[in-house]
Design an enzyme around this catalytic site. Structure first.
Site, PDB file in Angstrom:
ATOM      1  N   TYR A   7      68.720  73.833  34.067  1.00 31.49           N
ATOM      2  CA  TYR A   7      69.454  73.880  35.271  1.00 31.49           C
ATOM      3  C   TYR A   7      70.913  73.228  34.887  1.00 31.49           C
ATOM      4  O   TYR A   7      71.491  72.880  35.629  1.00 31.49           O
ATOM      5  CB  TYR A   7      68.963  73.371  36.512  1.00 31.49           C
ATOM      6  CG  TYR A   7      67.831  74.346  37.056  1.00 31.49           C
ATOM      7  CD1 TYR A   7      68.211  75.033  37.962  1.00 31.49           C
ATOM      8  CD2 TYR A   7      66.543  74.004  36.724  1.00 31.49           C
ATOM      9  CE1 TYR A   7      67.142  76.034  38.356  1.00 31.49           C
ATOM     10  CE2 TYR A   7      65.573  74.997  37.029  1.00 31.49           C
ATOM     11  CZ  TYR A   7      65.834  75.941  38.258  1.00 31.49           C
ATOM     12  OH  TYR A   7      64.994  76.599  38.844  1.00 31.49           O
ATOM     13  N   TYR A  65      60.679  78.899  47.034  1.00 29.19           N
ATOM     14  CA  TYR A  65      60.547  78.509  45.649  1.00 29.19           C
ATOM     15  C   TYR A  65      59.283  77.970  45.268  1.00 29.19           C
ATOM     16  O   TYR A  65      58.726  77.223  45.827  1.00 29.19           O
ATOM     17  CB  TYR A  65      61.648  77.622  45.425  1.00 29.19           C
ATOM     18  CG  TYR A  65      61.667  77.165  44.017  1.00 29.19           C
ATOM     19  CD1 TYR A  65      62.460  77.825  43.084  1.00 29.19           C
ATOM     20  CD2 TYR A  65      61.138  76.207  43.698  1.00 29.19           C
ATOM     21  CE1 TYR A  65      62.255  77.412  41.655  1.00 29.19           C
ATOM     22  CE2 TYR A  65      60.892  75.846  42.316  1.00 29.19           C
ATOM     23  CZ  TYR A  65      61.563  76.048  41.272  1.00 29.19           C
ATOM     24  OH  TYR A  65      61.611  76.093  39.927  1.00 29.19           O
ATOM     25  N   ASP A 123      51.443  76.165  48.598  1.00 29.20           N
ATOM     26  CA  ASP A 123      52.204  75.473  47.576  1.00 29.20           C
ATOM     27  C   ASP A 123      52.460  73.945  48.133  1.00 29.20           C
ATOM     28  O   ASP A 123      53.572  73.745  48.734  1.00 29.20           O
ATOM     29  CB  ASP A 123      53.203  76.135  47.135  1.00 29.20           C
ATOM     30  CG  ASP A 123      54.004  75.741  45.987  1.00 29.20           C
ATOM     31  OD1 ASP A 123      53.794  74.512  45.732  1.00 29.20           O
ATOM     32  OD2 ASP A 123      55.013  76.326  45.461  1.00 29.20           O
ATOM     33  N   LYS A 156      53.928  67.397  40.664  1.00 32.27           N
ATOM     34  CA  LYS A 156      54.998  66.633  41.139  1.00 32.27           C
ATOM     35  C   LYS A 156      54.421  65.040  41.337  1.00 32.27           C
ATOM     36  O   LYS A 156      54.042  64.445  40.532  1.00 32.27           O
ATOM     37  CB  LYS A 156      55.780  66.750  42.263  1.00 32.27           C
ATOM     38  CG  LYS A 156      56.708  68.300  41.840  1.00 32.27           C
ATOM     39  CD  LYS A 156      57.877  68.457  42.696  1.00 32.27           C
ATOM     40  CE  LYS A 156      58.929  69.373  41.863  1.00 32.27           C
ATOM     41  NZ  LYS A 156      58.965  70.842  42.753  1.00 32.27           N
TER      42      LYS A 156
HETATM   43  C1  LIG Z   1      58.937  72.286  42.072  1.00 39.63           C
HETATM   44  C2  LIG Z   1      58.027  73.098  42.533  1.00 39.63           C
HETATM   45  C3  LIG Z   1      57.450  74.194  41.972  1.00 39.63           C
HETATM   46  C4  LIG Z   1      57.337  74.267  40.410  1.00 39.63           C
HETATM   47  O1  LIG Z   1      56.899  73.041  39.638  1.00 39.63           O
HETATM   48  P1  LIG Z   1      57.347  72.617  38.254  1.00 39.63           P
HETATM   49  O2  LIG Z   1      56.362  71.528  37.828  1.00 39.63           O
HETATM   50  O3  LIG Z   1      58.867  72.149  38.277  1.00 39.63           O
HETATM   51  O4  LIG Z   1      57.028  73.814  37.416  1.00 39.63           O
HETATM   52  C5  LIG Z   1      56.635  74.752  42.596  1.00 39.63           C
HETATM   53  N1  LIG Z   1      56.580  74.619  43.999  1.00 39.63           N
HETATM   54  C6  LIG Z   1      57.251  73.915  44.626  1.00 39.63           C
HETATM   55  C7  LIG Z   1      57.191  74.047  46.114  1.00 39.63           C
HETATM   56  C8  LIG Z   1      58.170  73.041  44.108  1.00 39.63           C
HETATM   57  O5  LIG Z   1      58.962  72.351  44.785  1.00 39.63           O
END
Ligand SMILES: *Cc1c(COP(=O)(O)O)cnc(C)c1O
Length: 434
Positions: A17, A151, A243, A272
């Site tokens: 990015y 996203y 997600d 994360k």
């Molecule tokens: C950051 C994020 C992803 C992607 O995760 P990465 O480990 O960066 O590939 C997917 N979904 C959500 C909601 C996110 O915030």
């Protein structure tokens, strides 16, 4: 002459990015502790966005570090088909106990994007497998539903279910088709219900970021209406994929954002904060119903997906250690403290909003966000870079999404550090005063 780390970086590294033309040289970080990052010269920066939303217990946490070291000495990695190991099984057992919903199986991968890829592939193949054996539901459903402004990651499947944006622009024609709907609200819930009633039988799955669309601009929406939408989706047997890559592990004030909802997902994606932000690991948890559709004498029903580092033992050990810390009362209290202070600060801003050039002040759990009114609301707005630069000069790291300024600190941030961050936010707001 010896080159600095920054100069060596610029010779060999391509950053994520980052537009490398006229880029601001990256800051060499030599160590970190708690909520603080330290550069080579010993300057410190409060990591007010948890190093891209991953860190929860603070940097270089000694307990997690110790557990990583112990695991690395015992078993660093082993192929995860035909073999298994204690950290992977234990982590799965513990996650299944705390996940919001009735999940039966944990599938491991490497990051948030892969966790989403796995979820989508499971959902698509579920319908193929079911139809092939003429089981309960004999039509192959193909449509995929997602929210506008969503996203879900940067790989192709994850990009496909994400809002078409500046991030996906060069690839749009290669992304598969997805039906995007507005996030539910009092105004549109009836209309959304109608859409689901009419087209529900064609929809294979629905993927959503519960309550918070993070990369989409820290957009928040109400649990009540999401629950209503999920009611309708469930009636039509649509596979619901939460997600929670970003929202998991107390980020929104509850252990999972799905904890605010009555309706639980069929599949959930985590990453994360999963390892406390120390190592890359992704989890896709599936319900028994999903898993059962893959059980067959016919080998073509197998879920053919896996990564070299699936269930890496060191990452699983880091995750177990992070869970130990997350389940302590201390962690809960830290989260509630940040939540209270964010709410107070948000209320303070809102009560003065008519004098300020900001809008949409909002907070949820450990996240606080608002927009700077700038006349140019795009992600490419130069306000972001300018605010980051000013913050660094004050010993703070934040990275606005376009004109959306937000903080989401590690839970161990001290009250002093938090008030330093609030003061800075007030400063940038005041310099823009009407
Ligand atoms: C950051 C994020 C992803 C992607 O995760 P990465 O480990 O960066 O590939 C997917 N979904 C959500 C909601 C996110 O915030």
């Amino acid at each position: 002459m010896e080159l600095s780390l920054t100069q060596r970086d610029q010779q060999v590294i391509w950053h994520p990015y980052t537009q490398h033309k006229n880029m601001v040289p990256p800051i060499p970080v030599s160590k970190a502790e708690g909520a603080l990052l330290f550069d080579e010269k010993g300057n410190s920066y409060i990591d007010a966005i948890s190093s891209w939303w991953v860190n929860i217990h603070g940097h270089a946490h000694p307990y997690i570090a110790e557990k990583i070291y112990e695991q690395a000495k015992k078993l660093e990695h082993v192929i995860f088909t035909g073999f298994t190991h204690e950290p992977a099984v234990q982590l799965a057992e513990r996650l299944l106990n705390i996940l919001p919903g009735n999940f039966s199986k944990i599938f491991y991968s490497d990051n948030g994007s892969t966790a989403v890829e796995v979820a989508i592939k499971m959902a698509i193949q579920f319908w193929k497998n079911e139809a092939a054996v003429g089981r309960r539901l004999s039509v192959v459903r193909k449509k995929i539903l997602a929210f506008k402004n969503s996203y879900h990651g940067d790989t192709f499947g994850a990009m496909s279910v994400s809002e078409r944006s500046i991030f996906t622009f060069p690839f749009n024609e290669y992304l598969f088709e997805v039906v995007f709907i507005d996030t539910p609200s009092a105004e549109n819930i009836e209309e959304l219900t109608k859409i689901i009633n009419t087209h529900g039988n064609e929809i294979a799955c629905f993927i959503y970021e519960p309550l918070l669309q993070a990369a989409g601009g820290m957009l928040m929406y109400e649990a009540k209406y999401l629950d209503k939408l999920l009611d309708e989706l469930k009636k039509k047997n649509i596979i619901c994929i939460a997600d929670e890559v970003m929202t998991g592990f107390y980020r929104t004030g509850k252990f999972f954002a799905s904890g605010y909802l009555q309706n639980k997902p069929d599949i959930i994606c985590l990453s994360k904060g999963l390892t406390g932000g120390t190592m890359a690991l992704g989890v896709t948890a599936a319900s028994q119903k999903i898993f059962d559709a893959f059980i067959s004498d016919d080998k073509s029903k197998t879920f053919f997906h896996g990564h070299s580092f699936t269930a890496n033992p060191i990452a699983c050990a880091a995750s177990l250690a992070s869970l130990d810390l997350t389940e302590k009362e201390d962690c809960f209290n830290q989260v509630k403290n940040i939540e209270n202070q964010n709410n107070n600060f948000a209320a303070h801003l809102t009560s003065h909003i008519s004098h300020l050039t900001i809008k949409n002040v909002r907070s949820l759990g450990t996240i606080l966000a608002f927009e700077i009114i700038s006349g140019n609301d795009s992600y490419l707005n130069s306000i972001s870079a300018s605010i980051t630069k000013q913050a660094l000069q004050k010993g703070i790291y934040i990275r606005p999404l376009g004109n959306t300024v937000y903080i989401l600190p590690p839970y161990c941030i001290t009250d002093n550090q938090l008030s330093t961050v609030y003061s800075f936010l007030l400063d940038i707001i005041m310099t823009n005063e009407k």
